[in-house]
Design an enzyme around this catalytic site. Sequence first.
Site, PDB file in Angstrom:
ATOM      1  N   HIS A 127       0.972  -1.005   0.254  1.00 40.58           N
ATOM      2  CA  HIS A 127       0.099   0.108   0.045  1.00 40.58           C
ATOM      3  C   HIS A 127       0.980   1.281   0.007  1.00 40.58           C
ATOM      4  O   HIS A 127       0.647   2.463  -0.750  1.00 40.58           O
ATOM      5  CB  HIS A 127      -1.095  -0.261   1.767  1.00 40.58           C
ATOM      6  CG  HIS A 127      -0.715   0.040   2.649  1.00 40.58           C
ATOM      7  ND1 HIS A 127      -0.272  -0.393   3.525  1.00 40.58           N
ATOM      8  CD2 HIS A 127      -0.070   1.042   3.579  1.00 40.58           C
ATOM      9  CE1 HIS A 127      -0.075  -0.465   4.309  1.00 40.58           C
ATOM     10  NE2 HIS A 127       0.089   0.770   4.234  1.00 40.58           N
ATOM     11  N   ASP A 159      -0.816  -7.644   0.538  1.00 42.90           N
ATOM     12  CA  ASP A 159      -0.637  -6.538   1.275  1.00 42.90           C
ATOM     13  C   ASP A 159       1.083  -6.422   1.127  1.00 42.90           C
ATOM     14  O   ASP A 159       1.951  -5.545   1.840  1.00 42.90           O
ATOM     15  CB  ASP A 159      -1.132  -5.380   2.216  1.00 42.90           C
ATOM     16  CG  ASP A 159      -0.589  -4.197   2.366  1.00 42.90           C
ATOM     17  OD1 ASP A 159      -0.429  -3.764   1.216  1.00 42.90           O
ATOM     18  OD2 ASP A 159      -1.103  -3.837   3.592  1.00 42.90           O
ATOM     19  N   SER A 234       4.395   1.402   8.267  1.00 46.49           N
ATOM     20  CA  SER A 234       3.978   0.736   7.644  1.00 46.49           C
ATOM     21  C   SER A 234       5.390  -0.643   6.746  1.00 46.49           C
ATOM     22  O   SER A 234       5.598   0.459   6.460  1.00 46.49           O
ATOM     23  CB  SER A 234       3.348   1.005   6.428  1.00 46.49           C
ATOM     24  OG  SER A 234       1.890   0.740   7.181  1.00 46.49           O
TER      25      SER A 234
END
Length: 284
Positions: A127, A159, A234
Amino acid sequence: MAVQTGLGEPRGPWFISPELDPDGRGWWDAPERDPGGRRPGRLFTVLAVVAVSAVSGALAGGVVASRDGAGGPAAASAAPVPAELVTAAERTVPGVVSVLAGGATSGSATGSGFAVDDQQHLITNDHILAKGGGGPVTVELPDGRRFAAQVVGREPRSDLAVLKVPASAGLTPLPLAKPGATRVGEPVLAVGSPLGLAGTVTAGIVSALDREVRLGNNRHTAVQTDASINPGNSGGPLVNARGEVVGVNTAIATIDGNGSIGIGFAIPIDQVQQTADTIIGKGG
């Protein structure tokens, strides 16, 4: 003028608990809310869970703290830190990078990543690249050097994405935990670049295993942790006390998008390894 919070909006895919209504609604948008804002018969039972890459330009302000303690309360005594966690942090930080995807024309996002082998392959979240609009990807190493990264492959459903930097980067690959070895209650460290603060280490425990969350139309089984995770984390590793990667930090539960509340989610290492091996096998 409104003062920025410093977290910005943790934009990106919304992870929703699969236990919500079939249409994915929570109490905040239920038409049958009572005057107090709650849905009849249900207290505050659902939280939005958002991807934790950070949108460039949304991080200014709010990350201001007194460095010398002047004018502020006395610092509380820190709890003793187990020596094995200190060693795990020392081993992990050299293999973790900051990832910048995109640019002025395509939009940009930042996150984290880590080296997974001596060929300089890096694991990160897909992402981050998606929010970068398919633009160029730059990796910043712990020593401040920057490299243009090759996108070896992407797997949006998982992801996950694999990057590669030149051999001259010399990143230390992180060892991976054995599948099925992670236990609830064991101490873990989240390492990454929250709010652009590279090399940040936070500690917690494994709160739950096999926790189901939903990203778009895809359901994921995640490792839940209370280690502090924020926008920019992330793609970074969640490691155990031996310095082994047990998961890839991907999302957090938030209330009104206001950052970490102690409920974070990481993609389990067995899923990560399987996806990474497939991508690397196809793309080199």
